[in-house]
Design a protein around this motif. Structure first.
Motif, mmCIF file in Angstrom:
data_model
loop_
_atom_site.group_PDB
_atom_site.id
_atom_site.type_symbol
_atom_site.label_atom_id
_atom_site.label_comp_id
_atom_site.label_asym_id
_atom_site.label_seq_id
_atom_site.Cartn_x
_atom_site.Cartn_y
_atom_site.Cartn_z
ATOM 1 N N VAL A 233 0.838 -1.201 0.000
ATOM 2 C CA VAL A 233 0.000 0.000 0.000
ATOM 3 C C VAL A 233 0.874 1.254 0.000
ATOM 4 C CG1 VAL A 233 -1.720 1.310 1.298
ATOM 5 C CG2 VAL A 233 -1.939 -1.177 1.106
ATOM 6 N N THR A 234 1.950 1.232 0.759
ATOM 7 C CA THR A 234 2.885 2.365 0.779
ATOM 8 C C THR A 234 3.408 2.659 -0.621
ATOM 9 O OG1 THR A 234 3.561 1.873 3.054
ATOM 10 C CG2 THR A 234 5.063 3.209 1.729
ATOM 11 N N ASP A 235 3.804 1.621 -1.352
ATOM 12 C CA ASP A 235 4.310 1.822 -2.711
ATOM 13 C C ASP A 235 3.244 2.414 -3.628
ATOM 14 O OD1 ASP A 235 6.862 0.848 -2.144
ATOM 15 O OD2 ASP A 235 6.326 -1.221 -2.652
ATOM 16 N N ARG A 236 2.009 1.968 -3.477
ATOM 17 C CA ARG A 236 0.940 2.496 -4.333
ATOM 18 C C ARG A 236 0.661 3.961 -4.019
ATOM 19 N NH1 ARG A 236 -1.675 -1.537 -7.435
ATOM 20 N NH2 ARG A 236 -2.680 0.288 -8.357
ATOM 21 N N VAL A 237 0.716 4.323 -2.741
ATOM 22 C CA VAL A 237 0.512 5.722 -2.363
ATOM 23 C C VAL A 237 1.630 6.597 -2.914
ATOM 24 C CG1 VAL A 237 0.487 7.322 -0.397
ATOM 25 C CG2 VAL A 237 -0.898 5.236 -0.342
ATOM 26 N N VAL A 238 2.866 6.109 -2.840
ATOM 27 C CA VAL A 238 4.005 6.859 -3.391
ATOM 28 C C VAL A 238 3.820 7.076 -4.892
ATOM 29 C CG1 VAL A 238 6.464 6.685 -3.941
ATOM 30 C CG2 VAL A 238 5.677 6.257 -1.613
ATOM 31 N N ASP A 239 3.405 6.046 -5.611
ATOM 32 C CA ASP A 239 3.171 6.190 -7.051
ATOM 33 C C ASP A 239 2.109 7.244 -7.331
ATOM 34 O OD1 ASP A 239 5.022 4.207 -7.525
ATOM 35 O OD2 ASP A 239 3.533 2.619 -7.814
#
Length: 331
Positions: A187-193
């Motif tokens: 989820v962290t990676d998706r938010v960063v994207d």
């Protein structure tokens, strides 16, 4: 706690700034240009502060970020009765799974291969076994019977899952997935994207696992404080990161029994809950990888950790021994 430092396992907080805008921490007084949001996400109190010269755009970005986190929760959460993961575990298969479910299973496979099976989301039947055992009055202090552990192990094995964009099948009746060892990072990676696509050039995203975008205020690296696993208020080590993700796991995070002999980090290869290290922190480009490796490395000896890290690019592991000594491994 050191001023301006992100520490492990606090409430979720995101502070982000577009080009040319000052960046303030999530709980600081917002400027006139900042858009703020507070609420609950991923079962924790959460805050979001976005600094952007276009307020309307900042509001849309904040709304999109919150909506994305909640959408992913409905797919990946083990604790929601209406999630796709819960449906998969309940019926043993999932037809036309969301692309994110297929993606996270495939990323889990990569971590499973890298760690020799130490990272395995199909360990959930063993977790349930320990939970049921120690929730019973007068439960044997030695843990579940060996026959019960063997029965749980028969339902474990990520390599036995069939996964495609059309369907996911669990191997046996009673098999189940837990994505708790990778979902926060994912989820962290998706938010960063999402933030990067919205023009954000500087941010610290803390969704239980942390990932930095750019540098901290003052064009300095972000400081991430690693807490004592037995005392979260005590900072034992500070890491300096830019455009990197940081994840920490510890067997002391949750223990089933009063004596602390059985932790939530269960070895999917043996069914045991060994306590090899006090905590493991992994720094990587992506938070999902850091999340998965920090979990698995708790079940591996230092030589095996070092060998796994050497196969990667720009990965480092910080291992805190049970005696309180740090060892760093780099790729």
């Amino acid at each position: 706690m050191m001023t301006g430092m992100i520490t492990r396992r606090r409430m979720i907080g995101i502070s982000a700034a577009a080009a040319g805008m000052a960046l303030l921490p999530p709980h600081a007084d917002a400027t006139a240009e900042a858009v703020t949001w507070q609420g609950e996400a991923m079962g924790a109190q959460a805050s979001l502060v976005i600094h952007h010269p276009d307020r309307a755009r900042a509001e849309r970005l904040a709304e999109a970020t919150v909506a994305e986190v909640r959408r992913l929760e409905r797919i990946l959460s083990l604790y929601r009765e209406d999630s796709d993961l819960t449906l998969l575990n309940r019926q043993g298969f999932l037809v036309m799974p969301p692309p994110e479910m297929v993606d996270i299973v495939r990323q889990s496979w990569a971590a499973w291969e890298l760690t020799g099976g130490a990272f395995d989301p199909t360990v959930q039947p063993l977790w349930e076994l320990y939970r049921r055992h120690f929730s019973m009055p007068g439960a044997a202090e030695a843990g579940p019977a060996s026959e019960a552990v063997a029965d749980g192990l028969a339902r474990v094995g990520l390599d036995r899952i069939a996964c495609s964009p059309d369907r996911i099948d669990l191997p046996l009746f009673g098999s189940a997935l837990t994505l708790n060892g990778i979902a926060q990072g994912y989820v962290t990676d998706r938010v960063v994207d999402l933030l990067k696509a919205g023009g954000i050039e500087r941010s610290m995203v803390d969704m239980g696992e942390s990932r930095a975008i750019g540098s901290a205020p003052g064009n300095r690296p972000w400081r991430v404080g690693l807490s004592d696993p037995l005392d979260s208020a005590s900072i034992l080590k500070v890491l300096y990161v830019e455009d990197r993700a940081v994840a920490t796991s510890s067997p002391f995070g949750f223990r089933f029994d009063r004596e602390g002999r059985f932790s939530h980090i269960i070895d999917p290869r043996s069914g045991a809950t060994p306590q090899r290290h006090a905590s493991v922190t992994v720094v990587a480009d992506k938070a999902a990888l850091a999340d998965a490796l920090s979990t698995a490395f708790n079940l591996m000896d230092t030589d095996t950790i070092a060998a796994a890290v050497r196969t990667q690019t720009d990965v480092e592991a910080h291992v805190l021994s049970l005696q309180g000594e740090w060892t760093k491994f780099t790729s």
